[in-house]
Structure formats: structure tokens, C-alpha cells
Design an enzyme around this catalytic site. Structure first.
Site: not given
Ligand code: BGC
Length: 448
Positions: A168, A351
Site C-alpha cells: 500500500e 487483503e
Molecule cells: C494495511 C494493514 C492494516 C489494515 C487495516 C491495510 O491498510 O495493509 O496493515 O492493518 O489495512 O487497517
């Protein structure tokens, strides 16, 4: 109870993700150096509950038990990040062998359990000495990053089955250098553009270094948010275009050979001859991190930004107050497919997840039906995108464990596994059992 999950293609990769500073702890162990997040978290007022990642989930000492949890879940892959300050404490120069040994053990343990190691090289924990020399505002940091990528790949080589350069870069630039709410806590607004260019350059140089060390595929993990324009004036639409350029295109157009989107380069002298070609080094996979769509409209007259961000109504909300919008994931995957066409590599969702205030009930179990509903909805959105012809190869849940959520400290729980931070007890939540069953059913294939 949810309806049976539709089938996913054979070989679809099921995984979970974590990052080093959020789970490892052991910040002083075995020669690790300080990162910008150590400095930031230890500065009063920066983290809502005053906590730090000093101990976090103590994963550094408990990694074997955590790999057993991964094995119980039945995932194909585990995405973790390598802490640069653990393997190269000053960000340049000598390697810390003990730090590399930790990841070496982790990778071997994953492979012994039949789990693909997916390594992110940079999840925001820059060695503090590099920040002291300008951090990502300095062009030299891109070269330091490529050298670090090379030394990690020299050790872990093809045992890592998918390499991810950066996590990110948009969030790191905007929250870390633009708005000052993440480390290193700078508030440069649009003067943060060098951070975009140097991260992208570092990515491109790292891809070149990785190609000399590994035949495993290489990716970047970008955060994306489909833009919903609220309002129907030309100014509202222009705000939508500006936000989309910043959040969704700035770290994608140059990677896929299109150069920078209009209006994003604030200082052309930063972009040297050859940089755009280096940045466009082919990648094998585009990592997509998705949490929610963004509502945008024309800015107020006195705004320093070319858009206003507006909450989106009509959705349930997580403990972070983020809208639960699986339709946004479907929309986003379609947008990537349409916008980039043949230039778009296969996608893995690197993610996807949600925070809720999960706590053990009187029976000691942790029931998290909202997370099950969230994951169910987002997996169906991936299935719908596959039906539309988008090439999505995998889905990684954020996150395996409740962990240290950056400026929110320990107040936001994203895990499939509950962590009691006082005792470090791990308790799989009901979403863990649900996902285990979904993965097992997917492996069995269609019922006959
Ligand atoms: C990040 C994580 C974070 C998650 C939830 C993402 O932007 O890569 O490190 O914990 O979002 O906020």
C-alpha cells in the site's frame, strides 16, 4: 448460517495476511534496529491508546504456534512481511544474520506444513536511520530498498512462492507523509509526491533485483477504493477524477506502463530519464487490498484538497466505522479489468477483512457472525467478478490474528483468531472455523 459458497476455480489460492510490526514484537531482540514505527509509537499522543508494537502478538517468539494455527485453518498460503530493520538494522550496510535466520525458520516451517510463503518486503517499517536521511522523500531510499530486496531474496530465494515488494504505497504516502497520522508523521499534503515516485522507483529496482535471485512470481500490494461521486455537478465529477487519480491510478498507471496520471506529478524534475521504464518492469500478479469504497464530492472553497471525502450511507459499518460494501469489491475488480485491459496481470486479493469488538463469551468462545457475513459477502463479490471474466487467482483475509492496528493501537480487532494481549492466549473465533470449512469444501470440489 450462510448459503453454500459457490465454487472457485481449481487452484484458487486461499490465504491470510499479517505484517511484521503489527505482530512480531521483540523490537530489541537479536540485533533488530529501530524503525519509524518504533519512534512514532513511542511519541506521546500518536497512538490512540498509547500502546506500541514493542510486544504486539509476540509472534517472534510464538511463530511455531501461529504456523500451527495456519495449518489448522487449511490455507494454501501465508502472507507475512519481512521487517527491514530486523535484517538490515541501519537500512544499508551490514546484514543482521539473526534477523534473516528468523524468516528462514518461518519459511521452512510454512513449507513443512504445506503452506506457500508469500513475503512482503516492505509493510511501512522503514529503518529509522533512513528516515533520518530523508526517508522516502530521498531518492537514495529507492536504491537502498532494492539492495535490501536483493539480500533477502539471496537468502530466501525460491522458497518464497510469491514476492510482494511494497504494501500500500498510497496509504504510506498519504497517511505517513501527507497527513501525519501514520509514521513518520509528516504533514506535507501534495508535497508528499516524492514519496510516491521514490516508492515506485524502489519497487521497480527491487523487481529487477528479485529477477536475478528467484523464479517465483513478483507483485505489489496496492490499496484500492472505488470512487462514488456524490453530487452531479461538473465540480463533483472533477473531484471524483482527482481522487481516483490519487488513490487508484497513481500507483497503477506507471506500473503498467502508462506513466503518471494527469495532475499528480507536482515536481517533474524528480522523474529522471529511465525511471518510468524501471517502474514499469513487468510484474506477474497485482495484489489488491480492498476495504471499502470512498464517497467524494467537490471541495469546500477553503479546502487545500481538490475533493471532499463524504461518508457513504446505507451500509452496515465495522468497528472502524467503515462501510461493509462487498459490491465495492465487485465494482473495483470490474474497474481494474476495464481500465487496464490486457496490461492487467492476474489479481490476487492480498487483503480483505474487518474490525469488530470481539470478546470471549461466558463459554470462552469468540463468536463473530459479522466477520463471517463480511467474508461471505466479499467472497461472493470475487465470484461475481470471476463470472465477469476478471482473472482473480486468490483471496487473503486480513488478518490471521488480532494485532496492533497502527495509530489505533490495540483498539481494533481484525483477526480470525482472538488474542488476549495480557496473556498472549490465542482463541480461534467462529470465523476461523467457518473459513476452514469453506476452504475444505472448495478443495473437495463440486458435490456430486
Ligand atoms: C494495511 C494493514 C492494516 C489494515 C487495516 C491495510 O491498510 O495493509 O496493515 O492493518 O489495512 O487497517
Amino acid at each position: 448460517m450462510t448459503a453454500p459458497m459457490p465454487q472457485f476455480p481449481a487452484g484458487f489460492r486461499w490465504g491470510v495476511s499479517t505484517s511484521a510490526y503489527q505482530i512480531e514484537g521483540a523490537v530489541d531482540a537479536d540485533g533488530r534496529g529501530p524503525s519509524i514505527w518504533d519512534t512514532f509509537a513511542h511519541s506521546p499522543g500518536r497512538v490512540v491508546d498509547g500502546s506500541t508494537g514493542d510486544v504486539a502478538c509476540d509472534h517472534y517468539h510464538r511463530h511455531r504456534a501461529d504456523v500451527a494455527l495456519l495449518s489448522g485453518l487449511g490455507v494454501d498460503a501465508y502472507r507475512f512481511s519481512v521487517a527491514w530493520p530486523r535484517v538490515q538494522p541501519s537500512g544499508s550496510g551490514p546484514v543482521n544474520a539473526a534477523g534473516l535466520d528468523f524468516y528462514d525458520r518461518l519459511v521452512d516451517d510454512l513449507l513443512a506444513h504445506g503452506i506457500d510463503p508469500v513475503a512482503t518486503l516492505y509493510h511501512w517499517d522503514l529503518p529509522q536511520p533512513l528516515e533520518d536521511s530523508g526517508g522516502w522523500l530521498a531518492r537514495d531510499t529507492a536504491h537502498r530498498f532494492a539492495a535490501y530486496a536483493d539480500l533477502v531474496a539471496a537468502r530466501l530465494g525460491d522458497r518464497v512462492r510469491l514476492w510482494i515488494t511494497l504494501n500500500e504505497p498510497f496509504i504510506h504516502m498519504s497517511l505517513g507523509y501527507g497527513m501525519g497520522v501514520h509514521a513518520p508523521g509528516r504533514m506535507l499534503l501534495f508535497d508528499a509526491f516524492p514519496v510516491a515516485h521514490h516508492q515506485l522507483l524502489g519497487h521497480g529496482l527491487a523487481v529487477a533485483a528479485l529477477r536475478t535471485r528467484t523464479t517465483s512470481p513478483v507483485a505489489v500490494a496496492n490499496n484500492y477504493s472505488p470512487v462514488r461521486v456524490l453530487g452531479d455537478t461538473d465540480a463533483d465529477r472533477a473531484a471524483g477524477v482527482a481522487y481516483e487519480a490519487l488513490h487508484n491510478r497513481l500507483f497503477t498507471d506507471p506500473l503498467l506502463g502508462r506513466g503518471y496520471p494527469d495532475g499528480t506529478v507536482t515536481d517533474p524534475s524528480l522523474v529522471h530519464d529511465g525511471d518510468l521504464a524501471a517502474i514499469a518492469a513487468p510484474i506477474d500478479v497485482l495484489g489488491v487490498n480492498y476495504y471499502n469504497p470512498t464517497g467524494v464530492r467537490a471541495p469546500a472553497d477553503d479546502s487545500p484538497l481538490p475533493f471532499d471525502l463524504v461518508p457513504l450511507d446505507g451500509y452496515p459499518r465495522t468497528a472502524f466505522d467503515w462501510p461493509v460494501a462487498p459490491d465495492g469489491l465487485h465494482e473495483l475488480l470490474g474497474w481494474l479489468h476495464r481500465s487496464y485491459g490486457d496490461a492487467l496481470p492476474p489479481i490476487e486479493i492480498t487483503e480483505s477483512g474487518c474490525a469488530y469488538d470481539d470478546a470471549p463469551g461466558p463459554d470462552g468462545r469468540v463468536h463473530d457472525p459479522d466477520r463471517i457475513a463480511y467474508l461471505d459477502g466479499h467472497l461472493r463479490a470475487v465470484r461475481a467478478a470471476l463470472d465477469d471474466g476478471v482473472d482473480v487467482r486468490g483471496y487473503f483475509v486480513w488478518s490471521l490474528l488480532d494485532n496492533w492496528e497502527w495509530a489505533e493501537g490495540f483498539t481494533k480487532r481484525f483477526g480470525l483468531v482472538h488474542v488476549d494481549y495480557a496473556s498472549q492466549a490465542r482463541t480461534p473465533k467462529s470465523s476461523y472455523a467457518w473459513l476452514r470449512d469453506v476452504i475444505a469444501a472448495a478443495r473437495r470440489g463440486p458435490a456430486r
